[in-house]
Design an enzyme around this catalytic site. Structure first.
Site, mmCIF file in Angstrom:
data_model
loop_
_atom_site.group_PDB
_atom_site.id
_atom_site.type_symbol
_atom_site.label_atom_id
_atom_site.label_comp_id
_atom_site.label_asym_id
_atom_site.label_seq_id
_atom_site.Cartn_x
_atom_site.Cartn_y
_atom_site.Cartn_z
ATOM 1 N N ASP A 64 30.901 72.732 29.749
ATOM 2 C CA ASP A 64 29.440 72.643 29.683
ATOM 3 C C ASP A 64 28.950 71.198 29.653
ATOM 4 O O ASP A 64 29.745 70.262 29.508
ATOM 5 C CB ASP A 64 28.901 73.410 28.455
ATOM 6 C CG ASP A 64 29.869 73.369 27.262
ATOM 7 O OD1 ASP A 64 30.549 72.339 27.102
ATOM 8 O OD2 ASP A 64 29.939 74.348 26.517
ATOM 9 N N ASP A 123 27.607 81.028 15.739
ATOM 10 C CA ASP A 123 26.878 82.241 16.151
ATOM 11 C C ASP A 123 27.687 83.081 17.152
ATOM 12 O O ASP A 123 27.164 84.026 17.734
ATOM 13 C CB ASP A 123 25.512 81.875 16.744
ATOM 14 C CG ASP A 123 25.612 81.047 18.023
ATOM 15 O OD1 ASP A 123 26.738 80.773 18.494
ATOM 16 O OD2 ASP A 123 24.553 80.675 18.572
ATOM 17 N N GLU A 179 25.217 81.787 24.491
ATOM 18 C CA GLU A 179 24.669 82.179 23.200
ATOM 19 C C GLU A 179 24.540 83.703 23.125
ATOM 20 O O GLU A 179 24.590 84.388 24.154
ATOM 21 C CB GLU A 179 23.287 81.523 23.016
ATOM 22 C CG GLU A 179 23.310 79.995 23.019
ATOM 23 C CD GLU A 179 23.776 79.397 21.689
ATOM 24 O OE1 GLU A 179 24.646 79.977 21.025
ATOM 25 O OE2 GLU A 179 23.275 78.310 21.331
HETATM 26 C C1 F6R Z 1 32.011 72.869 23.665
HETATM 27 C C2 F6R Z 1 31.615 74.267 23.647
HETATM 28 C C3 F6R Z 1 31.230 74.974 22.390
HETATM 29 C C4 F6R Z 1 32.044 74.543 21.171
HETATM 30 C C5 F6R Z 1 31.521 75.254 19.923
HETATM 31 C C6 F6R Z 1 32.260 74.823 18.685
HETATM 32 O O1 F6R Z 1 32.300 72.435 24.977
HETATM 33 O O2 F6R Z 1 31.543 74.851 24.681
HETATM 34 O O3 F6R Z 1 31.389 76.357 22.584
HETATM 35 O O4 F6R Z 1 33.396 74.844 21.379
HETATM 36 O O5 F6R Z 1 30.171 74.973 19.778
HETATM 37 O O6 F6R Z 1 32.002 73.476 18.434
HETATM 38 P P1 F6R Z 1 32.851 72.657 17.357
HETATM 39 O O7 F6R Z 1 34.248 72.679 17.839
HETATM 40 O O8 F6R Z 1 32.282 71.281 17.362
HETATM 41 O O9 F6R Z 1 32.680 73.387 16.069
#
Ligand code: F6R
Length: 261
Positions: free
Chosen positions: A66, A135, A142
């Site tokens: 992303d 979430d 999401e």
């Molecule tokens: C990042 C991504 C998100 C993260 C998720 C967890 O490229 O796609 O899905 O993996 O938000 O983030 P952290 O690891 O910072 O808790």
């Protein structure tokens, strides 16, 4: 899903690194999917340690999950920069074989279609590394994302923006939208390795592994994938009822593989 639970982060990272090494050894043009955020950093550290010891990863192509929409490409928290800093340079990947969705494109739909095409042309993703949002998001899919979704522009939920505010100078600096590979895109990867740490992930992890498959927890779609490894610390695993049962019933072979912590 193969669920490994341990507070020994290095041991969990070795499991991921072995899965990645196996892909690199058996695939002439290996393609990795790479996540940003803090969860996969132990995996990148372990791979970078191996590269420092002479292990060769330069045949690999990498696709990021992303990118924020509108963020300047030289912003230290743009995923272009994060992936360069944490993945491309330490793992010795070729700069022109590392792809990140173009969050600055004038035509975002076209940029997303181009990204899907680039993944297909590279031969598809052999192994996707994932984290999970509190979430239940994977990538930035999401809750309420279609389980068949493809790469597209989406709005971030307030919870995700709050979670990511730690990387920025305050919540108002966190972009509102991003481009993300879809859940359908992620499910096409040959193998998936998801890592999660901390109590804030426990509820999402329980829904992902043991809950109903539902757009309320996008990560639950991973139950449909035959090759998923889930690497958890004890806090992130705390909500797993059935896994805890199996773990106590079959402590050695099945669940204690990585439990040296
Ligand atoms: C990042 C991504 C998100 C993260 C998720 C967890 O490229 O796609 O899905 O993996 O938000 O983030 P952290 O690891 O910072 O808790």
């Amino acid at each position: 899903m193969k669920v490994y639970i341990s507070n020994n982060t290095e041991a969990l990272a070795v499991i991921a690194a072995e899965a990645i090494a196996s892909v690199i050894e058996r695939t002439p043009k290996p393609v990795l999917g790479v996540a940003t955020g803090s969860s996969p950093l132990p995996i990148y550290r372990e791979l970078s340690r191996r590269v420092g010891d002479g292990y060769e990863m330069s045949s690999a192509t990498a696709f990021a999950l992303d990118e924020y929409v509108g963020i300047p490409t030289d912003h230290p928290q743009s995923y272009l920069q994060v992936i360069r800093r944490e993945v491309q340079i330490p793992l010795g990947l070729k700069a022109d074989r590392v792809f990140v969705p173009d969050g600055r494109a004038a035509d975002l739909s076209q940029a997303c279609a181009d990204y899907e095409k680039a993944i297909t042309e590279a031969g598809g993703i052999d192994l996707q590394i994932l984290g999970i949002g509190s979430d239940g998001h994977i990538g930035f899919n999401e809750p309420s994302s279609s389980l068949a979704s493809r790469t597209r522009a989406v709005a971030l939920m307030e919870e995700t923006r709050n979670d990511n505010a730690r990387f920025f100078d305050g919540l108002d600096q966190v972009p509102m939208r991003c481009l993300t590979q879809g859940i359908g895109t992620i499910l096409e990867a040959g193998e998936i390795v998801l890592m999660a740490q901390g109590a804030s992930k426990a509820k999402a992890v329980a829904s992902m592994v043991e809950g109903p498959i539902s757009a309320s927890c996008p990560a639950s779609a991973l139950q449909l994938h035959p090759e998923v490894i889930v690497l958890l610390d004890e806090d992130a695993a705390a909500g797993l009822r059935f896994t805890a049962y199996y773990r106590s019933s079959y402590p050695v072979e099945r669940w204690a593989t990585a439990s040296s912590g």
